[in-house]
Design a protein around this motif. Structure first.
Motif, PDB file in Angstrom:
ATOM      1  N   ASP A   1     -10.972   3.622  -7.246  1.00  0.00           N
ATOM      2  CA  ASP A   1     -11.898   2.632  -7.789  1.00  0.00           C
ATOM      3  C   ASP A   1     -11.633   1.268  -7.166  1.00  0.00           C
ATOM      4  OD1 ASP A   1      -9.833   1.285  -9.175  1.00  0.00           O
ATOM      5  OD2 ASP A   1     -10.149   2.470 -10.976  1.00  0.00           O
TER       6      ASP A   1
ATOM      7  N   LYS B   1     -10.881  -1.572  -8.515  1.00  0.00           N
ATOM      8  CA  LYS B   1      -9.715  -2.316  -9.021  1.00  0.00           C
ATOM      9  C   LYS B   1      -8.456  -1.940  -8.256  1.00  0.00           C
ATOM     10  CE  LYS B   1     -11.381  -3.124 -13.744  1.00  0.00           C
ATOM     11  NZ  LYS B   1     -11.147  -2.869 -15.189  1.00  0.00           N
ATOM     12  N   GLU B   2      -8.336  -0.652  -7.907  1.00  0.00           N
ATOM     13  CA  GLU B   2      -7.192  -0.211  -7.110  1.00  0.00           C
ATOM     14  C   GLU B   2      -7.195  -0.906  -5.750  1.00  0.00           C
ATOM     15  OE1 GLU B   2      -6.465   4.099  -6.879  1.00  0.00           O
ATOM     16  OE2 GLU B   2      -7.894   4.303  -8.520  1.00  0.00           O
TER      17      GLU B   2
ATOM     18  N   VAL C   1      -8.558  -3.865  -5.002  1.00  0.00           N
ATOM     19  CA  VAL C   1      -8.181  -5.267  -5.197  1.00  0.00           C
ATOM     20  C   VAL C   1      -6.659  -5.394  -5.295  1.00  0.00           C
ATOM     21  CG1 VAL C   1      -8.306  -7.259  -6.749  1.00  0.00           C
ATOM     22  CG2 VAL C   1     -10.363  -5.897  -6.291  1.00  0.00           C
ATOM     23  N   SER C   2      -6.050  -4.530  -6.094  1.00  0.00           N
ATOM     24  CA  SER C   2      -4.604  -4.575  -6.280  1.00  0.00           C
ATOM     25  C   SER C   2      -3.857  -4.330  -4.976  1.00  0.00           C
ATOM     26  CB  SER C   2      -4.185  -3.529  -7.324  1.00  0.00           C
ATOM     27  OG  SER C   2      -2.777  -3.500  -7.465  1.00  0.00           O
TER      28      SER C   2
ATOM     29  N   ALA D   1     -14.942  -6.576  -3.702  1.00  0.00           N
ATOM     30  CA  ALA D   1     -13.558  -6.304  -4.098  1.00  0.00           C
ATOM     31  C   ALA D   1     -12.593  -7.086  -3.206  1.00  0.00           C
ATOM     32  CB  ALA D   1     -13.268  -4.811  -4.029  1.00  0.00           C
TER      33      ALA D   1
ATOM     34  N   GLU E   1      -7.564 -14.196  -5.570  1.00  0.00           N
ATOM     35  CA  GLU E   1      -6.238 -14.116  -6.174  1.00  0.00           C
ATOM     36  C   GLU E   1      -5.162 -14.528  -5.174  1.00  0.00           C
ATOM     37  OE1 GLU E   1      -3.137 -13.747  -8.683  1.00  0.00           O
ATOM     38  OE2 GLU E   1      -5.268 -13.785  -9.190  1.00  0.00           O
TER      39      GLU E   1
END
Length: 213
Positions: free
Chosen positions: A3, A5-6, A8-9, A39, A46
Motif C-alpha cells: 500500500d 503508506k508502506e 511513504v515509510s 506518496a 516529511e
C-alpha cells in the motif's frame, strides 16, 4: 498487498531498495501513477520537516532526491500513456524551476512533462535556480507563466524575490506566477505574491491552461 503508506515509510526511512520494489508493485497492481507520485510527495514533505528539525542532513536530501529520480523514470512514461499523446498545439510558454536553495525536482519534472503533454511549451531551468536567472530566462523565452517549485520552507523567500524582481522589471502584469510544493498554501501564496499555489501536478497544469485559454 503493498500500500501507499508502506511506500511513504520506505522513502522517509531511506530504504531505497524497498521503496523501488514497492513502487513497481503498486503500479503493477493498478495503482494510479499520480497516486504513487503523491506518496513520494508526502514522503518528501516529511523528509523536509526532518531536515528543518536537523534530524536529517544534506546526505539524506541527496539520497531522497535520487530515489525520486529513479521513481520518476518509471512513473513518467505511464503518465504519458494516459495523456493519449494529445496536446501538440502550443497554448503558451512556461518557465519552470526549483528555486534557489532547494534541490528537489521530482514534482517539478512531472509537472513540466504534463504541461508539455498538455500543449504548453516548457523551459525547465532545473534546481537551485537564482531569481535573476529565472527572470532573465522568462524574458528571453517570452514566457506567459513562471512556475516556481520548492519543498522546504526556505523556498518561500526566493519565490518572493522572483515576484519582486518581476515587479521591478515592469513585467508583473504580463507574466503569471504559480508556486508548487507540498508546503504551499494560501498564506504562503499571499506572502510570495503569486497568482496561485498548487500541491499536485494536475492542478498546476489546469491553472496554467485556464490562464492561457
Amino acid at each position: 498487498m503493498a500500500d501507499l503508506k508502506e511506500l511513504v515509510s520506505a522513502v522517509v526511512e531511506m530504504r531505497e531498495d524497498e521503496a523501488m520494489a514497492l513502487t513497481k508493485k503498486l503500479l503493477a497492481d493498478g495503482t494510479p501513477p499520480l497516486a504513487v507520485f503523491d506518496a513520494y510527495q508526502a514522503a518528501l514533505e516529511e523528509i523536509g520537516k526532518r531536515f528543518e528539525q536537523q534530524l536529517y542532513f544534506i546526505p539524506e536530501l541527496i539520497m531522497s532526491g535520487e530515489m525520486m529520480k529513479a521513481a520518476s523514470e518509471i512513473i513518467k512514461p505511464l503518465l504519458a500513456d494516459q495523456s493519449g499523446g494529445q496536446g501538440k498545439q502550443r497554448l503558451g510558454k512556461v518557465v519552470i524551476a526549483t528555486v534557489e536553495g532547494d534541490i528537489h525536482d521530482i514534482g517539478k519534472n512531472i509537472v513540466a512533462m504534463m504541461m508539455d503533454l498538455g500543449g504548453l511549451e516548457v523551459r525547465d531551468l532545473g534546481v537551485d535556480v537564482p531569481a535573476d536567472r529565472i527572470i532573465a530566462e522568462a524574458k528571453d523565452f517570452g514566457a506567459d507563466i513562471i512556475g516556481l517549485s520548492g519543498l522546504l520552507t526556505l523556498a518561500f523567500d526566493p519565490m518572493k524575490q522572483v515576484v519582486e524582481k518581476l515587479q521591478a522589471e515592469g513585467l508583473r502584469d504580463k507574466i503569471k506566477v504559480i508556486i508548487g510544493g507540498g508546503q504551499m498554501d494560501e498564506q504562503v501564496c499571499k506572502y510570495v505574491g503569486a497568482d496561485a499555489f498548487v500541491t499536485d501536478a494536475v492542478a498546476g497544469v489546469n491553472y496554467c491552461k485556464g490562464w492561457l485559454a
